[in-house]
Design an enzyme around this catalytic site. Structure first.
Site, mmCIF file in Angstrom:
data_model
loop_
_atom_site.group_PDB
_atom_site.id
_atom_site.type_symbol
_atom_site.label_atom_id
_atom_site.label_comp_id
_atom_site.label_asym_id
_atom_site.label_seq_id
_atom_site.Cartn_x
_atom_site.Cartn_y
_atom_site.Cartn_z
ATOM 1 N N GLY A 1 0.799 -1.220 0.000
ATOM 2 C CA GLY A 1 0.000 0.000 0.000
ATOM 3 C C GLY A 1 0.830 1.268 0.000
ATOM 4 C CB ALA B 1 2.841 -0.272 10.472
ATOM 5 C CG ASP C 1 -13.378 0.801 9.243
ATOM 6 O OD1 ASP C 1 -12.495 1.199 10.020
ATOM 7 O OD2 ASP C 1 -13.410 1.086 8.036
ATOM 8 C CD GLN D 1 -16.019 7.891 7.366
ATOM 9 O OE1 GLN D 1 -16.657 8.931 7.568
ATOM 10 N NE2 GLN D 1 -16.137 7.238 6.237
ATOM 11 C CE1 TYR E 1 -6.801 3.708 10.097
ATOM 12 C CE2 TYR E 1 -7.874 5.805 9.637
ATOM 13 C CZ TYR E 1 -6.914 4.853 9.334
ATOM 14 O OH TYR E 1 -6.072 5.064 8.265
HETATM 15 N N1 CAA Z 1 -23.345 9.357 8.437
HETATM 16 C C1 CAA Z 1 -24.575 9.119 8.967
HETATM 17 N N2 CAA Z 1 -25.181 7.948 8.932
HETATM 18 C C2 CAA Z 1 -24.533 6.958 8.327
HETATM 19 C C3 CAA Z 1 -23.253 7.121 7.741
HETATM 20 C C4 CAA Z 1 -22.679 8.399 7.797
HETATM 21 N N3 CAA Z 1 -21.474 8.657 7.272
HETATM 22 N N4 CAA Z 1 -22.875 5.963 7.209
HETATM 23 C C5 CAA Z 1 -23.859 5.084 7.459
HETATM 24 N N5 CAA Z 1 -24.876 5.681 8.116
HETATM 25 C C6 CAA Z 1 -26.128 5.074 8.566
HETATM 26 C C7 CAA Z 1 -26.653 4.137 7.474
HETATM 27 O O1 CAA Z 1 -27.427 4.868 6.540
HETATM 28 C C8 CAA Z 1 -27.447 3.164 8.272
HETATM 29 O O2 CAA Z 1 -28.693 3.740 8.614
HETATM 30 P P1 CAA Z 1 -30.024 2.841 8.654
HETATM 31 O O3 CAA Z 1 -29.773 1.797 9.695
HETATM 32 O O4 CAA Z 1 -31.072 3.847 9.018
HETATM 33 O O5 CAA Z 1 -30.152 2.294 7.283
HETATM 34 C C9 CAA Z 1 -26.681 3.015 9.580
HETATM 35 O O6 CAA Z 1 -25.906 4.208 9.686
HETATM 36 C C10 CAA Z 1 -25.770 1.810 9.566
HETATM 37 O O7 CAA Z 1 -24.846 1.967 8.491
HETATM 38 P P2 CAA Z 1 -24.096 0.754 7.816
HETATM 39 O O8 CAA Z 1 -25.063 -0.086 6.990
HETATM 40 O O9 CAA Z 1 -22.931 1.251 7.085
HETATM 41 O O10 CAA Z 1 -23.668 -0.099 9.099
HETATM 42 P P3 CAA Z 1 -22.810 -1.370 9.132
HETATM 43 O O11 CAA Z 1 -22.760 -1.790 10.553
HETATM 44 O O12 CAA Z 1 -23.217 -2.341 8.088
HETATM 45 O O13 CAA Z 1 -21.353 -0.865 8.658
HETATM 46 C C11 CAA Z 1 -19.278 0.269 8.823
HETATM 47 C C12 CAA Z 1 -20.600 -0.033 9.509
HETATM 48 C C13 CAA Z 1 -18.523 -1.050 8.524
HETATM 49 C C14 CAA Z 1 -18.449 1.102 9.758
HETATM 50 C C15 CAA Z 1 -19.548 1.011 7.505
HETATM 51 O O14 CAA Z 1 -20.366 2.122 7.775
HETATM 52 C C16 CAA Z 1 -18.276 1.519 6.859
HETATM 53 O O15 CAA Z 1 -17.529 0.755 6.249
HETATM 54 N N6 CAA Z 1 -18.041 2.840 6.938
HETATM 55 C C17 CAA Z 1 -16.870 3.468 6.305
HETATM 56 C C18 CAA Z 1 -15.690 3.377 7.200
HETATM 57 C C19 CAA Z 1 -14.519 3.995 6.513
HETATM 58 O O16 CAA Z 1 -14.579 5.077 5.925
HETATM 59 N N7 CAA Z 1 -13.391 3.336 6.599
HETATM 60 C C20 CAA Z 1 -12.202 3.845 5.995
HETATM 61 C C21 CAA Z 1 -11.247 2.720 5.788
HETATM 62 S S1 CAA Z 1 -9.831 3.222 4.871
HETATM 63 C C22 CAA Z 1 -9.001 4.188 5.936
HETATM 64 O O17 CAA Z 1 -9.303 4.314 7.079
HETATM 65 C C23 CAA Z 1 -7.807 4.906 5.352
HETATM 66 C C24 CAA Z 1 -7.872 6.316 5.663
HETATM 67 O O18 CAA Z 1 -7.095 6.767 6.500
HETATM 68 C C25 CAA Z 1 -8.798 7.200 4.957
#
Ligand code: CAA
Length: 248
Positions: A16, A91, A96, A149, A155
């Site tokens: 990465g 690292a 999440d 986030q 994180y």
């Molecule tokens: N703001 C407000 N509400 C949100 C939202 C947001 N940003 N994202 C999701 N929701 C809501 C959804 O609409 C959902 O609402 P309903 O129940 O009313 O439908 C509820 O919250 C649950 O959302 P999910 O279906 O997403 O919940 P989940 O438990 O299936 O998944 C999660 C949770 C795995 C954290 C998922 O939301 C996710 O992957 N989020 C992104 C996390 C992310 O950005 N990770 C970055 C990784 S890369 C990295 O970190 C590198 C870096 O430095 C940038």
């Protein structure tokens, strides 16, 4: 005159963003050591591929979340005759989940790997930078350490903590020729970001003003600059590069 050849250590340097940083530092003429997770069986093959592309990396295994393991890494590096001038604490992992679903193991793993590692890896290497009166410590944080986030309490907390660590250490090192800075990338085209569910990832990309993920090489070029003599006046800074997704 060519810039001096330094020795760099990049943690998580075999994949990465870390691999892009390792290559960019190598391109800049530095000797580059990468640290990978212990027992990683693919590193040898990765090193060979790099050699075929003109990159020669020394590699060591370390568990950055474990102080003893990081101390042992420093001992092996020094015993092998290397002195680290440029340390890139890159690292990191994600686990999440919304806080509601996040378990203690997911909290601990991220805090230990992403934040405790700053202490673990930096501590045993910093004395030799001070002794030689020159050093660059570049800590890789994240946009999400500044803006937060959804699903990343662990994180975001760890990544915000990195910058606190950076600022305090920058003050301690300011008269010793050692700069300490944070780089906060936005969303990059790496495996870590590709692991985010596709529909969520697409929404994230839609929210990036430049309309695309960043390339690891773009961040790596910034790291090369911070590692250079030209960046001696930059310390305690948090440099963001995120396609306009978060401005401050
Ligand atoms: N703001 C407000 N509400 C949100 C939202 C947001 N940003 N994202 C999701 N929701 C809501 C959804 O609409 C959902 O609402 P309903 O129940 O009313 O439908 C509820 O919250 C649950 O959302 P999910 O279906 O997403 O919940 P989940 O438990 O299936 O998944 C999660 C949770 C795995 C954290 C998922 O939301 C996710 O992957 N989020 C992104 C996390 C992310 O950005 N990770 C970055 C990784 S890369 C990295 O970190 C590198 C870096 O430095 C940038």
């Amino acid at each position: 005159m060519n810039p001096p050849r330094r020795t760099a250590l990049v943690t998580g340097g075999n994949r990465g963003l870390g691999a892009a940083i390792a290559r960019a530092l190598h391109d800049a003429g530095h000797r580059v050591i990468i640290a990978h997770t212990p027992g990683n069986t693919t590193v040898g093959q990765w090193q060979q591929q790099q050699v075929a592309q003109g990159y020669s990396f020394v590699a060591y295994g370390v568990d950055v979340s474990d102080y003893e393991s990081a101390q042992d890494l420093a001992r092996r590096i020094h015993t092998d005759g290397h002195r680290i001038d440029i340390l890139v604490n890159n690292a990191g992992i994600t686990r999440d989940a919304t806080l509601h679903k996040l378990d203690k193991a997911g909290w601990d793993a991220v805090l230990r790997t992403n934040l405790d590692s700053m202490f673990n890896v930096t501590k045993p290497l910093i004395d030799s930078m001070i002794e030689r009166g020159w050093g660059r410590i570049i800590n890789i944080s994240s946009i999400n350490g500044s803006k937060g986030q959804f699903g990343q309490t662990n994180y975001s907390a760890a990544k915000a903590g990195i910058h606190g660590f950076t600022k305090a250490l920058a003050l301690e090192m300011a008269r010793k020729g050692v700069t300490v800075n944070t780089v906060s990338p936005g969303y990059l085209a790496t495996e870590m970001v590709m692991a985010v569910r596709e529909d969520i990832r697409q929404k994230i990309i839609d929210a990036i003003p430049v309309g695309r993920l960043g390339q690891p090489d773009e961040i790596a070029a910034l790291v090369v600059f911070i590692a250079s003599d030209a960046a001696a006046f930059m310390t305690g800074s948090n440099i963001a590069m995120n396609g306009g997704q978060h401005m401050y």
